[in-house]
Design an enzyme around this catalytic site. Structure first.
Site, mmCIF file in Angstrom:
data_model
loop_
_atom_site.group_PDB
_atom_site.id
_atom_site.type_symbol
_atom_site.label_atom_id
_atom_site.label_comp_id
_atom_site.label_asym_id
_atom_site.label_seq_id
_atom_site.Cartn_x
_atom_site.Cartn_y
_atom_site.Cartn_z
ATOM 1 N N ASP A 106 -1.204 -1.627 -4.024
ATOM 2 C CA ASP A 106 -2.567 -1.692 -3.482
ATOM 3 C C ASP A 106 -3.087 -0.260 -3.290
ATOM 4 O O ASP A 106 -2.399 0.579 -2.691
ATOM 5 C CB ASP A 106 -2.486 -2.425 -2.124
ATOM 6 C CG ASP A 106 -3.838 -2.821 -1.584
ATOM 7 O OD1 ASP A 106 -4.776 -2.979 -2.381
ATOM 8 O OD2 ASP A 106 -3.935 -3.000 -0.351
ATOM 9 N N HIS B 289 -11.767 -6.789 -2.089
ATOM 10 C CA HIS B 289 -10.949 -6.180 -1.024
ATOM 11 C C HIS B 289 -11.604 -6.495 0.315
ATOM 12 O O HIS B 289 -12.692 -7.061 0.380
ATOM 13 C CB HIS B 289 -10.882 -4.663 -1.229
ATOM 14 C CG HIS B 289 -9.916 -4.257 -2.278
ATOM 15 N ND1 HIS B 289 -8.762 -3.569 -2.003
ATOM 16 C CD2 HIS B 289 -9.908 -4.491 -3.615
ATOM 17 C CE1 HIS B 289 -8.096 -3.377 -3.132
ATOM 18 N NE2 HIS B 289 -8.767 -3.929 -4.131
ATOM 19 N N GLY B 290 -10.922 -6.108 1.381
ATOM 20 C CA GLY B 290 -11.529 -6.192 2.715
ATOM 21 C C GLY B 290 -12.004 -7.579 3.091
ATOM 22 O O GLY B 290 -13.071 -7.748 3.666
ATOM 23 N N SER C 43 -5.565 -7.542 7.301
ATOM 24 C CA SER C 43 -5.814 -7.496 8.748
ATOM 25 C C SER C 43 -5.535 -8.830 9.434
ATOM 26 O O SER C 43 -5.014 -8.861 10.560
ATOM 27 C CB SER C 43 -7.256 -7.072 9.028
ATOM 28 O OG SER C 43 -7.494 -5.790 8.501
ATOM 29 N N SER D 151 0.856 -1.200 0.000
ATOM 30 C CA SER D 151 0.000 0.000 0.000
ATOM 31 C C SER D 151 0.888 1.245 0.000
ATOM 32 O O SER D 151 2.108 1.161 0.190
ATOM 33 C CB SER D 151 -0.875 0.002 1.250
ATOM 34 O OG SER D 151 -0.065 0.191 2.398
HETATM 35 P P1 13P Z 1 -8.594 -6.497 5.165
HETATM 36 O O1 13P Z 1 -8.470 -5.284 6.021
HETATM 37 O O2 13P Z 1 -9.943 -7.126 5.317
HETATM 38 O O3 13P Z 1 -7.495 -7.460 5.400
HETATM 39 O O4 13P Z 1 -8.497 -6.024 3.638
HETATM 40 C C1 13P Z 1 -7.253 -5.766 3.040
HETATM 41 C C2 13P Z 1 -7.374 -5.118 1.720
HETATM 42 O O5 13P Z 1 -8.420 -5.027 1.111
HETATM 43 C C3 13P Z 1 -6.145 -4.596 1.118
HETATM 44 O O6 13P Z 1 -6.387 -3.879 -0.043
HETATM 45 O O1 G3H Z 2 -6.575 -1.882 2.019
HETATM 46 C C1 G3H Z 2 -5.757 -1.467 2.821
HETATM 47 C C2 G3H Z 2 -4.675 -2.330 3.319
HETATM 48 O O2 G3H Z 2 -5.088 -3.058 4.424
HETATM 49 C C3 G3H Z 2 -3.449 -1.507 3.560
HETATM 50 O O3 G3H Z 2 -3.555 -0.798 4.731
HETATM 51 O O4 G3H Z 2 -2.899 1.524 4.108
HETATM 52 O O5 G3H Z 2 -2.718 0.687 6.471
HETATM 53 O O6 G3H Z 2 -1.138 -0.151 4.722
HETATM 54 P P1 G3H Z 2 -2.515 0.390 5.023
HETATM 55 ZN ZN ZN Z 3 -8.244 -2.830 -0.115
#
Ligand code: 13P
Ligand code: G3H
Ligand code: ZN
Length: 333
Positions: free
Chosen positions: A94, A232-233, A278, A56
């Protein structure tokens, strides 16, 4: 200019084609540290899975883009050292938020980028995505776009409110932007607090969140047959990790994720990339807290980072084998 092919990395095109046809999803694990990278590679090699290592903007700020790129190069060499002759490792940006950031990553060894224009008006999202696609495709770098907005309680990349992807927009969006894959919003969200307890139903003492909008996913699949869809997520926020964190001095309240059965179901559809960050953070923190509580005299980081790495590796293997189904899916071993 550093081309990803010189680092031994691959883009997402072929692996997504196989994943959509084969009814499984490729894991996209975020990484910020060497231990996360090592755990991801060990898990991918052990399970013979293709893998997306994603970075990210925050990861780049934390660890430095050059260092992360060299960690990805090291990941390819490490995978070979572990006995995998033909690893398939993608280095992916990302949530890229500007053309300039995507270009910088493309020019510096990334094999795939996401341009996240989901918060922009529709036409601006298309225009920005197309600009990135036009640049990226000159270097055979693949581009993920996003249509629809994910909700999130705690993450800077999310909005307070979610707006599900509108199936009627996906053909126009993907055709005019030229993106290679599309992240959609069907009820997932970032972070470890995806739902409030009030949004959940209590079943046998466990809070069960509302199901993902599979009807929207299936409508999108019908509109774009065979087109790679991204979720995502998608962390599941395992209760045993949350309990370990809380047992050893942490304070995580009402942490609720996406049930794994729903991700398993999504993996069988056009969803061919599932983002997990996460759960890795939880696995790492739980192991470190436990180790330090049980060994209060330890102060060598290797003493607590080793169990942290082991715990993350275990989690990654579990996701690959039991949730996404990408084990054994390397084109060549
Ligand atoms: P989580 O926070 O559910 O792990 O999602 C990560 C994500 O979408 C990174 O782009
Ligand atoms: O989608 C987000 C990812 O979990 C990255 O999180 O921006 O805290 O590195 P971050
Ligand atoms: Zn994401």
């Amino acid at each position: 200019m550093v081309n990803y092919k010189d680092l031994g990395l691959v883009n997402t095109r072929e692996m997504f084609k196989r994943a959509v046809a084969g009814g499984y999803a490729i894991p996209a694990f975020n990484f910020n540290t060497m231990e996360q990278m090592q755990a991801i590679v060990m898990a991918a090699v052990e399970t013979k899975s293709p893998v997306i290592m994603q970075v990210s903007k925050g990861a780049r700020n934390y660890a430095n883009g050059t260092i992360l790129r060299n960690l990805a190069k090291g990941a390819v060499e490490y995978a070979k050292e572990l006995g995998c002759e033909h690893p398939e490792i993608v280095l992916h940006l990302d949530h890229g938020d500007s053309f300039e950031l995507c270009k910088e990553c493309i020019d510096n060894g990334f094999s795939s980028v996401m341009i996240d224009g989901s918060s922009l008006p529709y036409e601006e999202n298309i225009a920005l995505t197309k600009k990135v696609v036009d640049y990226a495709h000159q270097f055979d770098v693949t581009v993920e776009a996003e249509l629809g907005v994910l909700a999130g309680v705690e993450d800077e990349v999310s909005s307070a409110e979610s707006h599900y992807t509108k199936p009627e927009e996906v053909i126009d969006f993907s055709t005019r932007s030229g993106c290679d894959s599309l992240a959609i919003s069907i009820g997932t969200s970032h972070g470890a607090h995806k739902f409030t307890p009030e949004q959940c139903t209590l079943v046998n003492g466990v809070l069960v969140p509302p199901p993902l909008a599979f009807d929207i996913l299936h409508e999108i699949e019908k509109k774009l047959p065979g087109f790679p869809i991204v979720l995502h997520g998608s962390s599941s926020v395992p209760m045993d990790e949350v309990n370990t964190i809380n047992k050893y001095g942490g304070h995580l309240e009402a942490a609720i994720g996406i049930p794994e059965e729903q991700l398993r179901e999504a993996s069988k559809s056009a969803v061919c990339k599932i983002n997990i960050d996460s759960d890795s953070r939880l696995a790492m923190t739980a192991a470190i807290r436990k180790h330090l509580a049980e060994h209060p005299g330890d102060f060598d980081p290797r003493q607590y980072l080793k169990p942290a790495r082991e715990n993350m590796k275990k989690m990654y293997i579990h996701k690959i084998v039991n949730v996404l189904g990408s084990d054994g899916k390397l084109a060549q071993c």
